[in-house]
Scaffold this motif. Structure first.
Motif, mmCIF file in Angstrom:
data_model
loop_
_atom_site.group_PDB
_atom_site.id
_atom_site.type_symbol
_atom_site.label_atom_id
_atom_site.label_comp_id
_atom_site.label_asym_id
_atom_site.label_seq_id
_atom_site.Cartn_x
_atom_site.Cartn_y
_atom_site.Cartn_z
ATOM 1 N N PHE A 96 0.863 -1.181 0.000
ATOM 2 C CA PHE A 96 0.000 0.000 0.000
ATOM 3 C C PHE A 96 0.896 1.228 0.000
ATOM 4 C CE2 PHE A 96 0.876 -0.731 4.440
ATOM 5 C CZ PHE A 96 0.844 0.513 5.066
ATOM 6 N N GLN A 97 0.337 2.357 -0.435
ATOM 7 C CA GLN A 97 1.119 3.565 -0.632
ATOM 8 C C GLN A 97 1.037 4.492 0.578
ATOM 9 O OE1 GLN A 97 3.270 4.448 -3.213
ATOM 10 N NE2 GLN A 97 2.986 2.246 -3.620
ATOM 11 N N PHE A 98 2.165 5.044 0.959
ATOM 12 C CA PHE A 98 2.219 6.038 2.027
ATOM 13 C C PHE A 98 3.565 6.747 1.954
ATOM 14 C CE2 PHE A 98 3.952 2.123 3.643
ATOM 15 C CZ PHE A 98 5.032 2.487 4.443
ATOM 16 N N ASP A 99 3.667 7.885 2.605
ATOM 17 C CA ASP A 99 4.933 8.609 2.713
ATOM 18 C C ASP A 99 5.629 8.163 3.987
ATOM 19 O OD1 ASP A 99 4.426 10.066 0.409
ATOM 20 O OD2 ASP A 99 3.383 11.652 1.493
ATOM 21 N N ILE A 100 6.796 7.593 3.854
ATOM 22 C CA ILE A 100 7.472 7.047 5.017
ATOM 23 C C ILE A 100 8.079 8.153 5.866
ATOM 24 C CG2 ILE A 100 9.741 6.735 3.929
ATOM 25 C CD1 ILE A 100 9.699 3.917 5.434
ATOM 26 N N MET A 101 8.113 7.913 7.171
ATOM 27 C CA MET A 101 8.704 8.842 8.136
ATOM 28 C C MET A 101 9.803 8.082 8.873
ATOM 29 S SD MET A 101 6.659 11.576 7.852
ATOM 30 C CE MET A 101 6.581 12.513 9.371
ATOM 31 N N PRO A 102 11.046 8.160 8.418
ATOM 32 C CA PRO A 102 12.128 7.413 9.071
ATOM 33 C C PRO A 102 12.362 7.905 10.502
ATOM 34 C CG PRO A 102 12.792 8.215 6.892
ATOM 35 C CD PRO A 102 11.518 8.900 7.237
ATOM 36 N N PRO A 103 12.699 7.009 11.428
ATOM 37 C CA PRO A 103 12.989 7.431 12.806
ATOM 38 C C PRO A 103 14.133 8.450 12.831
ATOM 39 C CG PRO A 103 12.789 5.047 12.659
ATOM 40 C CD PRO A 103 12.805 5.553 11.254
ATOM 41 N N GLU A 104 13.960 9.497 13.633
ATOM 42 C CA GLU A 104 14.969 10.562 13.678
ATOM 43 C C GLU A 104 16.167 10.210 14.540
ATOM 44 O OE1 GLU A 104 11.762 10.943 14.285
ATOM 45 O OE2 GLU A 104 10.925 12.644 13.160
ATOM 46 N N GLY A 105 16.089 9.102 15.264
ATOM 47 C CA GLY A 105 17.218 8.659 16.072
ATOM 48 C C GLY A 105 17.203 9.252 17.463
ATOM 49 N N ARG A 106 18.088 8.734 18.289
ATOM 50 C CA ARG A 106 18.229 9.217 19.654
ATOM 51 C C ARG A 106 19.721 9.328 19.963
ATOM 52 N NH1 ARG A 106 15.840 5.337 22.267
ATOM 53 N NH2 ARG A 106 13.730 6.201 22.333
ATOM 54 N N PRO A 107 20.290 10.535 20.093
ATOM 55 C CA PRO A 107 19.610 11.832 20.038
ATOM 56 C C PRO A 107 19.115 12.157 18.623
ATOM 57 C CG PRO A 107 21.976 12.129 20.096
ATOM 58 C CD PRO A 107 21.747 10.673 20.331
ATOM 59 N N MET A 108 18.210 13.106 18.545
ATOM 60 C CA MET A 108 17.547 13.433 17.286
ATOM 61 C C MET A 108 18.541 13.968 16.255
ATOM 62 S SD MET A 108 14.490 16.204 16.668
ATOM 63 C CE MET A 108 15.591 17.622 16.812
ATOM 64 N N ASP A 109 18.408 13.438 15.035
ATOM 65 C CA ASP A 109 19.165 13.948 13.899
ATOM 66 C C ASP A 109 18.401 15.143 13.323
ATOM 67 O OD1 ASP A 109 20.154 14.484 11.329
ATOM 68 O OD2 ASP A 109 20.690 12.399 10.951
ATOM 69 N N PRO A 110 18.927 16.375 13.465
ATOM 70 C CA PRO A 110 18.171 17.561 13.016
ATOM 71 C C PRO A 110 17.837 17.531 11.531
ATOM 72 C CG PRO A 110 20.045 18.189 14.391
ATOM 73 C CD PRO A 110 20.215 16.739 14.076
ATOM 74 N N THR A 111 18.727 17.008 10.716
ATOM 75 C CA THR A 111 18.474 16.982 9.271
ATOM 76 C C THR A 111 17.322 16.036 8.939
ATOM 77 O OG1 THR A 111 20.820 17.432 8.835
ATOM 78 C CG2 THR A 111 19.499 16.528 7.021
ATOM 79 N N LEU A 112 17.330 14.866 9.541
ATOM 80 C CA LEU A 112 16.267 13.890 9.299
ATOM 81 C C LEU A 112 14.931 14.393 9.850
ATOM 82 C CD1 LEU A 112 15.782 11.165 8.014
ATOM 83 C CD2 LEU A 112 16.406 10.069 10.173
ATOM 84 N N ALA A 113 14.957 15.027 11.023
ATOM 85 C CA ALA A 113 13.727 15.584 11.595
ATOM 86 C C ALA A 113 13.158 16.663 10.700
ATOM 87 C CB ALA A 113 14.007 16.129 12.993
ATOM 88 N N ALA A 114 14.019 17.512 10.138
ATOM 89 C CA ALA A 114 13.562 18.573 9.238
ATOM 90 C C ALA A 114 12.940 17.983 7.976
ATOM 91 C CB ALA A 114 14.727 19.490 8.885
ATOM 92 N N ALA A 115 13.538 16.898 7.465
ATOM 93 C CA ALA A 115 12.988 16.249 6.265
ATOM 94 C C ALA A 115 11.610 15.664 6.554
ATOM 95 C CB ALA A 115 13.946 15.151 5.794
ATOM 96 N N ASN A 116 11.436 15.051 7.717
ATOM 97 C CA ASN A 116 10.124 14.513 8.088
ATOM 98 C C ASN A 116 9.087 15.621 8.229
ATOM 99 O OD1 ASN A 116 10.827 11.829 8.073
ATOM 100 N ND2 ASN A 116 11.225 11.699 10.271
ATOM 101 N N ARG A 117 9.494 16.746 8.835
ATOM 102 C CA ARG A 117 8.555 17.857 8.977
ATOM 103 C C ARG A 117 8.156 18.409 7.614
ATOM 104 N NH1 ARG A 117 12.076 19.208 13.336
ATOM 105 N NH2 ARG A 117 13.100 20.821 12.064
ATOM 106 N N GLN A 118 9.095 18.442 6.677
ATOM 107 C CA GLN A 118 8.777 18.927 5.337
ATOM 108 C C GLN A 118 7.805 17.981 4.632
ATOM 109 O OE1 GLN A 118 9.717 21.958 3.993
ATOM 110 N NE2 GLN A 118 8.146 21.363 2.505
ATOM 111 N N THR A 119 8.029 16.675 4.803
ATOM 112 C CA THR A 119 7.097 15.700 4.227
ATOM 113 C C THR A 119 5.695 15.907 4.791
ATOM 114 O OG1 THR A 119 8.851 14.056 3.948
ATOM 115 C CG2 THR A 119 6.589 13.238 3.975
ATOM 116 N N PHE A 120 5.614 16.088 6.098
ATOM 117 C CA PHE A 120 4.319 16.306 6.752
ATOM 118 C C PHE A 120 3.688 17.598 6.253
ATOM 119 C CE2 PHE A 120 1.229 17.047 10.029
ATOM 120 C CZ PHE A 120 0.916 15.790 10.527
ATOM 121 N N ARG A 121 4.507 18.653 6.151
ATOM 122 C CA ARG A 121 4.016 19.968 5.714
ATOM 123 C C ARG A 121 3.463 19.888 4.289
ATOM 124 N NH1 ARG A 121 8.447 22.292 6.581
ATOM 125 N NH2 ARG A 121 8.060 22.870 8.760
#
Length: 555
Positions: A96-121
Motif C-alpha cells: 500500500f502507498q504512504f509517505d514514510i517517516m524514518p525514525p529521527e534517532g536518539r539523540p535526534m538527527d536535526p536533518t532527518l527531523a527537518a525532512a520529516n517535517r517537510q514531508t508532513f508539511r
C-alpha cells in the motif's frame, strides 16, 4: 461547549497514567496496551473534544444491524484512518502507498527531523500550516511521545497514517498520507462466486445479486455501503488478516461520528474482530440503571444522558440454507466507558435491542413514537404524527427489525402482526391510506415476507436443533409428522409464490432425511413396534413429498 473534567484523567495502562504512557524513554512496547491507549486518545480527540450542545449524537439504530447508509456529512468534525502493525515497515514491500517517516534517532538527527517535517508539511492542507508550526515547532515527528499533539493535525488530514515498530522494536509514527488498498470489485466477485450468487459469464445473475453481495460483504465488517474511507479500512483489514498480520485498523468518518476498530486480536476465521465507539443517549436503559450511571459518573453529559458506548460485533458467515440469509453481523456486547477512569460498565442494553418491540410498534401506529429512522436508505423520518410519515416509519421499522421479529415465539409474533393489521384496517384513516396506496402495499408486502420468514425459522430450528421455539426436544417421529403436514398442505403454494425459500427448506429437509441415525432407524431396522412402523411410514412419506416439491420448483 459543555464544561467537564479532562477526559480519561484517571486511566492507567499497565499502572502507567495515560498522560505519561506515550512519554516514556523507550515508548510503548506492548501491542495490545498500545491499541488500548490509542483508543482512549482517539475517543478523547475524535469524539469528546468536539462534544457540545449541537453535537450530532449517534442514534441507537445507527449501531444496530442491519446498518443504515450514512445520509449526512459533518465536515466540521474530525475524521481519520490508520493502521497499527506489530512489526517493522518494509517500505517497498508493504502493498500500500504512504509517505514514510524514518525514525529521527536518539539523540535526534536535526536533518532527518527537518525532512520529516517537510514531508508532513507537504501533505497538510495549507490553512493548517500555521497550526503545524505552533504544534510541532522543531520537534521530531515519529516518537509516540509527540503523537497526542500531532493527532490534532492528523485528524484533519485526508488520508491515513501508519504506526509500526522500528528496527529497535519501538512503536513509532512510520508513515502518513496512506492509501489503504480496496479491491472492492475483486472482493465482491470472489465472495459472490464463493457463495453461489455469481456464475462466470452470467451477467444477468450478477446484476440481480450484486447489491446483495456488496451489502453482505460490507456488513460483515459492521459497515453499510458507504464512502471510500470506511470501505478501504474494512477491505484492508480483511487483506491483512489473510496475510496473518498482527494489526489494528482504525477509522473515524465525518458521516458516522463513530470510531471503528478492526483488529486481528480475537478474530475468528477470516474476518477481523470489529468494535465501534460512539457518543449516544442511554435511552434504552431503565430508571434504576440510569441512576446507577449517574452516581458512578458514567455520563459525559448527565442532562442529556450521553454516554461513551462501545459495541462489539459478531460476524456471521453466509450459508445458503439460512432463512435470514442476509444477516451478516449482530451485536455481541455493549459496554459503557467511564469518561474519567475508562472502566467498563457491562450488562446494559443502550441500543434497546432487548426491548419489547410490541411497545415500540404501538407507539408508531398511534403516531406517538419518539426517534428517527432511515426510510429506503435515502430519507430520515423523524416523526410519526402525519399518516404518510407514519407509514414510511413503519415500513422502515419492519425492515430494520426483521431479524429479531422473525425469531419471536408464535404468540408474540402474532401480536406484532395483529397491531400492524389493525392499523392498516383503521377505517378512520382509510382516506389517508387511499392517498398513499403504494406505502400501504409496501407494508403489506413486508408483513407477508415476515410471516414467511417466521414460519421458515420455526421449521429451520425444528430440523436443525430437533427442538421447538421454546427449546423443547422433539422425537424424530414428531418432526417427520410436522414436516409432512406442512409440505403436503402448503408446499404447492410455497413453490409457486416463493421458490427460492422453498429450495432452502427442501435442502434442510433433505439434510434431515440424510441423517445417518434417522436413515438407519427408518430404513435398516426391522419394524417391531408401532412407533417403528410409524417412523418408517412418515420417513418414506417425507421422502416422496420432498421429491414432489423439488419437481415443482425445478420447472
Amino acid at each position: 461547549m459543555t464544561k467537564r473534567k479532562k477526559a480519561f484523567g484517571q486511566v492507567k495502562i499497565q499502572d502507567t497514567p495515560l498522560g505519561d504512557y506515550f512519554g516514556g524513554d523507550r515508548g510503548p512496547g506492548n501491542f495490545n496496551n498500545l491499541v488500548q491507549a490509542l483508543d482512549f486518545l482517539h475517543i478523547n480527540c475524535g469524539l469528546l473534544s468536539h462534544y457540545g450542545p449541537d453535537y450530532p449524537l449517534v442514534e441507537s439504530r445507527e449501531l444496530a444491524p442491519p446498518l443504515d447508509s450514512p445520509l449526512v456529512e459533518h465536515g466540521n468534525l474530525p475524521a481519520f484512518s490508520m493502521v497499527i502493525l506489530d512489526r517493522p515497515i518494509s517500505y517497498q514491500d508493504e502493498g500500500f502507498q504512504f509517505d514514510i517517516m524514518p525514525p529521527e534517532g536518539r539523540p535526534m538527527d536535526p536533518t532527518l527531523a527537518a525532512a520529516n517535517r517537510q514531508t508532513f508539511r507537504d501533505r497538510l492542507p495549507r490553512n493548517l500550516l500555521a497550526d503545524m508550526e505552533n504544534i510541532v515547532g522543531r520537534k521530531a515527528l515519529t516518537p509516540l511521545a509527540n503523537y497526542p499533539e500531532l493527532l490534532r493535525l492528523l485528524l484533519r488530514m485526508d488520508r491515513g497514517h501508519v504506526i509500526a515498530r522500528d528496527t529497535d522494536d519501538e512503536f513509532r509514527l512510520a508513515g502518513i498520507f496512506a492509501s489503504f488498498p480496496s479491491d472492492l470489485d475483486g472482493e465482491i466477485k470472489r465472495l459472490g462466486q464463493a457463495i453461489g450468487k455469481f456464475t462466470p459469464g452470467d451477467n444477468a445473475m450478477y446484476a440481480a445479486n450484486r447489491l446483495f453481495v456488496y451489502r453482505f460483504l460490507m456488513e460483515q465488517t459492521a459497515f453499510p455501503i458507504c464512502g471510500e474511507r470506511h470501505t478501504s479500512a474494512a477491505l484492508f483489514a480483511r487483506r491483512l488478516l489473510r496475510r496473518k498480520e498482527r494489526f489494528a485498523v482504525k477509522v473515524l468518518g465525518h458521516s458516522d461520528r463513530t470510531l471503528t476498530t478492526l483488529t486481528s486480536e480475537g478474530a475468528v476465521g477470516r474476518l477481523p474482530r470489529v468494535e465501534k465507539v460512539a457518543l449516544v443517549r442511554a435511552t434504552g436503559c431503565d430508571s434504576q440503571r440510569l441512576e446507577h450511571m449517574t452516581k458512578g459518573g458514567y455520563f459525559v453529559d448527565a442532562k442529556r444522558q450521553v454516554v461513551i458506548l462501545r459495541v462489539k460485533y459478531q460476524q456471521h458467515a453466509y450459508h445458503r440454507d439460512n432463512v435470514m440469509e442476509d444477516r451478516a453481523c449482530s451485536v455481541l456486547t455493549q459496554e459503557v466507558v467511564h469518561p474519567q477512569t475508562g472502566e467498563i460498565l457491562e450488562g446494559l442494553d443502550i441500543l434497546g435491542l432487548s426491548q419489547d418491540r410490541l411497545l415500540q410498534l404501538n407507539d408508531i401506529v398511534r403516531g406517538e413514537h419518539q426517534g428517527a429512522i432511515v426510510y429506503s436508505q435515502r430519507e430520515i423520518i423523524a416523526a410519526t404524527m402525519d399518516v404518510d410519515d407514519r407509514l414510511r416509519f413503519l415500513a422502515a421499522w419492519l425492515q430494520k427489525n426483521r431479524f429479531q421479529i422473525a425469531d419471536y415465539s408464535p404468540d408474540h409474533f402474532e401480536r406484532i402482526v395483529k397491531v400492524v393489521i389493525s392499523f392498516l384496517d383503521d377505517q378512520d384513516l382509510a382516506s389517508c391510506f387511499d392517498r398513499h396506496r403504494e406505502l400501504v402495499q409496501e407494508i403489506q408486502g413486508l408483513l407477508t415476507e415476515l410471516r414467511l420468514a417466521h414460519r421458515m425459522r420455526l421449521l429451520e430450528r425444528l430440523v436443525r436443533n430437533r427442538a421447538d421455539y421454546e427449546g423443547r426436544k422433539l422425537q424424530h417421529l414428531q418432526i417427520l409428522i410436522i414436516l409432512n403436514h406442512f409440505l403436503s398442505e402448503e408446499g404447492e403454494q410455497l413453490a409457486a409464490d416463493h421458490p427460492r425459500v422453498m429450495r432452502k427448506l427442501l435442502r434442510i429437509c433433505q439434510s434431515y432425511l440424510d441423517d445417518p441415525y434417522l436413515k438407519r432407524r427408518a430404513l435398516s431396522y426391522e419394524a417391531k413396534t408401532n412407533y417403528d412402523m410409524q417412523m418408517k411410514s412418515e420417513y418414506e412419506k417425507l421422502t416422496l413429498v420432498v421429491q414432489w416439491c423439488k419437481a415443482m420448483v425445478s420447472h
